[in-house]
Design an enzyme around this catalytic site. Structure first.
Site, short mmCIF file in Angstrom:
data_model
loop_
_atom_site.label_atom_id
_atom_site.label_comp_id
_atom_site.label_asym_id
_atom_site.label_seq_id
_atom_site.Cartn_x
_atom_site.Cartn_y
_atom_site.Cartn_z
N GLU A 149 33.60 47.29 19.09
CA GLU A 149 34.58 46.26 18.74
C GLU A 149 35.69 46.19 19.80
O GLU A 149 36.08 45.12 20.25
CB GLU A 149 35.23 46.54 17.38
CG GLU A 149 34.26 46.59 16.21
CD GLU A 149 33.65 47.96 15.96
OE1 GLU A 149 33.41 48.70 16.93
OE2 GLU A 149 33.41 48.27 14.78
N CYS B 106 39.72 50.62 15.47
CA CYS B 106 39.26 49.24 15.73
C CYS B 106 39.90 48.27 14.73
O CYS B 106 40.22 47.14 15.08
CB CYS B 106 37.75 49.16 15.67
SG CYS B 106 36.98 49.92 17.12
#
Ligand code: THU
Length: 159
Positions: A65, A104
């Protein structure tokens, strides 16, 4: 947050998930052998993908991500609509969806702050037989962000 079948995703969601699945195969993962792919749908319609990139100094590993976010930043793209995450083990598909890790979530939350609305997060098993859709605000409630620092992000919104 809800479960949905692949066939009930709209075309844009299916395309994004398929892009993440392709990116997953580019994972550099000698330490975990875990493959993760992420794909961001930018507000300008572009798809930016990323995979996890590991390092012998384990703390230096970067998740799929964040890898996609950093890649998008290099393209001056900072506003997104959706992100998909998919993963597999080296020799087995996942039986549960893979959700973004805490770090993330924090980075995606900041991306959502730059964007015009809450980010849609689409998480899938390897075989796309279990898919969960959540809003970024559901994945990181009571988030700490730019507002807590009195920072206005207007000039950082990118293309
Ligand atoms: N990983 C990701 O890339 N994204 C996630 O959401 C979960 C974890 C990576 C980090 C590491 O390379 C491997 O998966 C095992 O944790």
């Amino acid at each position: 947050m809800y479960n949905i079948d692949y066939l009930h995703l709209d075309h844009a969601q299916q395309r994004l998930l398929d892009a993440a699945a392709k990116a997953m195969e580019t994972a550099y993962n000698p330490y975990s052998s875990f493959y993760v792919g992420a794909a961001l749908l930018a507000q300008n319609g572009k798809i930016i993908t990323g995979a996890n990139v590991e390092n012998a100094a384990y703390g230096s590993c970067i998740c799929a991500e964040r890898s996609a976010l950093v890649r998008a930043n290099a393209m001056n793209i900072r506003r997104f609509e959706k992100v998909t995450v998919i993963a597999r083990a080296v020799d087995a598909p996942t039986s549960e969806v893979t959700a973004p890790c805490g770090g993330c979530r924090q980075m995606l939350y900041e991306a959502a702050q730059l964007s015009d609305k809450d980010l849609e997060v689409i998480m899938s098993t390897t075989k796309k037989d279990k898919i969960v859709i959540a809003k970024m605000s559901e994945l990181l409630p009571l988030a700490s962000g730019p507002k807590d620092l009195g920072i206005n992000l207007a000039q950082y919104r990118g293309k």
